[in-house]
Design an enzyme around this catalytic site. Structure first.
Site, PDB file in Angstrom:
ATOM      1  N   ASP A   1       0.836  -1.202   0.000  1.00  0.00           N
ATOM      2  CA  ASP A   1       0.000   0.000   0.000  1.00  0.00           C
ATOM      3  C   ASP A   1       0.878   1.261   0.000  1.00  0.00           C
ATOM      4  O   ASP A   1       2.004   1.237   0.488  1.00  0.00           O
ATOM      5  CB  ASP A   1      -0.913  -0.019   1.235  1.00  0.00           C
ATOM      6  CG  ASP A   1      -2.103   0.920   1.083  1.00  0.00           C
ATOM      7  OD1 ASP A   1      -2.341   1.412  -0.042  1.00  0.00           O
ATOM      8  OD2 ASP A   1      -2.786   1.160   2.084  1.00  0.00           O
TER       9      ASP A   1
ATOM     10  N   HIS B   1       2.560   3.114  -9.033  1.00  0.00           N
ATOM     11  CA  HIS B   1       2.425   1.683  -9.330  1.00  0.00           C
ATOM     12  C   HIS B   1       3.622   1.195 -10.150  1.00  0.00           C
ATOM     13  O   HIS B   1       4.120   0.086  -9.939  1.00  0.00           O
ATOM     14  CB  HIS B   1       1.126   1.402 -10.093  1.00  0.00           C
ATOM     15  CG  HIS B   1      -0.109   1.780  -9.321  1.00  0.00           C
ATOM     16  ND1 HIS B   1      -0.267   1.481  -7.996  1.00  0.00           N
ATOM     17  CD2 HIS B   1      -1.242   2.441  -9.689  1.00  0.00           C
ATOM     18  CE1 HIS B   1      -1.447   1.923  -7.580  1.00  0.00           C
ATOM     19  NE2 HIS B   1      -2.047   2.516  -8.588  1.00  0.00           N
TER      20      HIS B   1
ATOM     21  N   LEU C   1      11.293 -20.666  -4.099  1.00  0.00           N
ATOM     22  CA  LEU C   1      10.337 -19.734  -3.500  1.00  0.00           C
ATOM     23  C   LEU C   1       9.062 -19.770  -4.343  1.00  0.00           C
ATOM     24  O   LEU C   1       9.135 -19.729  -5.572  1.00  0.00           O
ATOM     25  CB  LEU C   1      10.928 -18.309  -3.520  1.00  0.00           C
ATOM     26  CG  LEU C   1       9.997 -17.142  -3.186  1.00  0.00           C
ATOM     27  CD1 LEU C   1       9.620 -17.149  -1.708  1.00  0.00           C
ATOM     28  CD2 LEU C   1      10.646 -15.806  -3.517  1.00  0.00           C
TER      29      LEU C   1
HETATM   30  C1  FPP Z   1      -1.890   0.095  -3.333  1.00  0.00           C
HETATM   31  O1  FPP Z   1      -1.463   1.432  -3.401  1.00  0.00           O
HETATM   32  C2  FPP Z   1      -1.375  -0.668  -4.463  1.00  0.00           C
HETATM   33  C3  FPP Z   1      -2.128  -1.244  -5.439  1.00  0.00           C
HETATM   34  C4  FPP Z   1      -3.593  -1.203  -5.462  1.00  0.00           C
HETATM   35  C5  FPP Z   1      -1.516  -1.940  -6.572  1.00  0.00           C
HETATM   36  C6  FPP Z   1      -0.245  -2.674  -6.308  1.00  0.00           C
HETATM   37  C7  FPP Z   1       0.412  -2.942  -7.592  1.00  0.00           C
HETATM   38  C8  FPP Z   1       1.744  -2.917  -7.815  1.00  0.00           C
HETATM   39  C9  FPP Z   1       2.740  -2.768  -6.757  1.00  0.00           C
HETATM   40  C10 FPP Z   1       2.260  -3.030  -9.205  1.00  0.00           C
HETATM   41  C11 FPP Z   1       1.880  -4.249  -9.943  1.00  0.00           C
HETATM   42  C12 FPP Z   1       2.215  -5.507  -9.259  1.00  0.00           C
HETATM   43  C13 FPP Z   1       2.641  -6.628  -9.863  1.00  0.00           C
HETATM   44  C14 FPP Z   1       2.770  -7.854  -9.061  1.00  0.00           C
HETATM   45  C15 FPP Z   1       2.998  -6.661 -11.276  1.00  0.00           C
HETATM   46  P1  FPP Z   1      -2.550   2.587  -3.460  1.00  0.00           P
HETATM   47  O2  FPP Z   1      -2.749   2.977  -4.876  1.00  0.00           O
HETATM   48  O3  FPP Z   1      -3.786   2.151  -2.730  1.00  0.00           O
HETATM   49  O4  FPP Z   1      -1.817   3.726  -2.674  1.00  0.00           O
HETATM   50  P2  FPP Z   1      -2.501   4.874  -1.789  1.00  0.00           P
HETATM   51  O5  FPP Z   1      -3.124   4.186  -0.605  1.00  0.00           O
HETATM   52  O6  FPP Z   1      -1.333   5.724  -1.394  1.00  0.00           O
HETATM   53  O7  FPP Z   1      -3.478   5.569  -2.663  1.00  0.00           O
END
Ligand code: FPP
Length: 253
Positions: A25, A42, A136
């Site tokens: 997050d 992201h 893993l």
């Molecule tokens: C949460 O941050 C993150 C996500 C909803 C997406 C996670 C995705 C990645 C790390 C990239 C893709 C992953 C792979 C495995 C290819 P948020 O957007 O909720 O952050 P915020 O709370 O600060 O708004």
């Protein structure tokens, strides 16, 4: 019927957690702080995924599970959802050979029927290509929700055993556990959530019953080997009792 919880054996508390589950997050806030679009967070988040896989591999973690996209994330702006899907496709296409070189088996869990055919095909291909790897197991939870998982397991169970409707007393926890999407893995020893929120957010709600929960303010794109090390140091200091008393545990070891 087994009256006990399905978590009836006490895992040996080793130096390193066997199974680490992470809610990644803070990507959006990381980007906003830098006056960048949320999607830039992201993109940087993918680098943090690579670091986490490498660090866990080096430390001998057997299972690493990452929450990439929850069932609820479809509510985000369409542009962000599209970018996340593209990132997912691109990462799968690019990273599979690297995963094989690191001995990583890739598995994707969640309701994949919601993804387009190309992404579903890539997912199956990536899983098949890495199926022989065993150092893993990296699980990506995509369009995943803990409640969805319990529901699909229950449906599958009732389909396979219609007699349970007449004899519900035959139902036990193990029967549900065996049909969860991650039945191949032990329950997580250590859960990490980055980004400062202290919630489970419908992640592996069944399996996290006895897991140690670690929360850090670090945003996911800044998360790396040092932060993982901090979490492991914290984990080593925990006493995992699984309902027993401290004295019982010390007698057993
Ligand atoms: C949460 O941050 C993150 C996500 C909803 C997406 C996670 C995705 C990645 C790390 C990239 C893709 C992953 C792979 C495995 C290819 P948020 O957007 O909720 O952050 P915020 O709370 O600060 O708004």
């Amino acid at each position: 019927m087994n009256p006990l919880s399905s978590t009836c054996s006490i895992p040996v508390t080793g130096e390193t957690p066997r199974h680490v589950a992470i809610i990644m997050d803070g990507n959006g806030r990381w980007a906003t702080q830098r006056c960048l679009p949320r999607t830039a967070g992201h993109v940087r988040g993918v680098q943090a995924v690579r670091r986490a896989v490498e660090a866990c591999g080096r430390r001998g973690v057997e299972y690493l599970t990452l929450f990439a996209f929850s069932s609820e994330n479809w509510r985000r702006p369409a542009q962000e959802v599209t970018l996340l899907m593209r990132l997912f496709v691109r990462t799968l296409e690019k990273e599979v050979d690297k995963l094989i070189a690191q001995g990583v088996r890739l598995r994707i869990v969640g309701d994949l029927s919601a993804f387009d055919a190309k992404l579903q095909g890539l997912i199956r291909e990536a899983e098949a290509k890495t199926a022989e790897q065993s150092a893993l197991t990296l699980t990506i939870a995509a369009n995943y929700g803990g409640r969805w998982d319990i529901l699909q397991a229950t449906r599958a169970l009732l389909e396979a055993h219609p007699e349970l409707q007449q004899h519900p007393e035959l139902l036990d926890e193990a029967a549900i556990s065996e049909r969860l999407a991650m039945a191949y893995a032990p329950e997580p020893d250590l859960f990490i959530r980055t980004g400062g929120e202290q919630r489970i957010s419908n992640f592996l709600i069944w399996q996290l019953a006895y897991t140690e929960l670690y929360f850090t303010n670090c945003y996911w794109p800044d998360f790396g080997a040092n932060e993982i090390e901090q979490a492991f140091i914290w984990y080593r200091q925990r006493e995992r009792r699984f309902g027993r008393t401290s004295e019982q545990l010390h007698e057993a070891h």
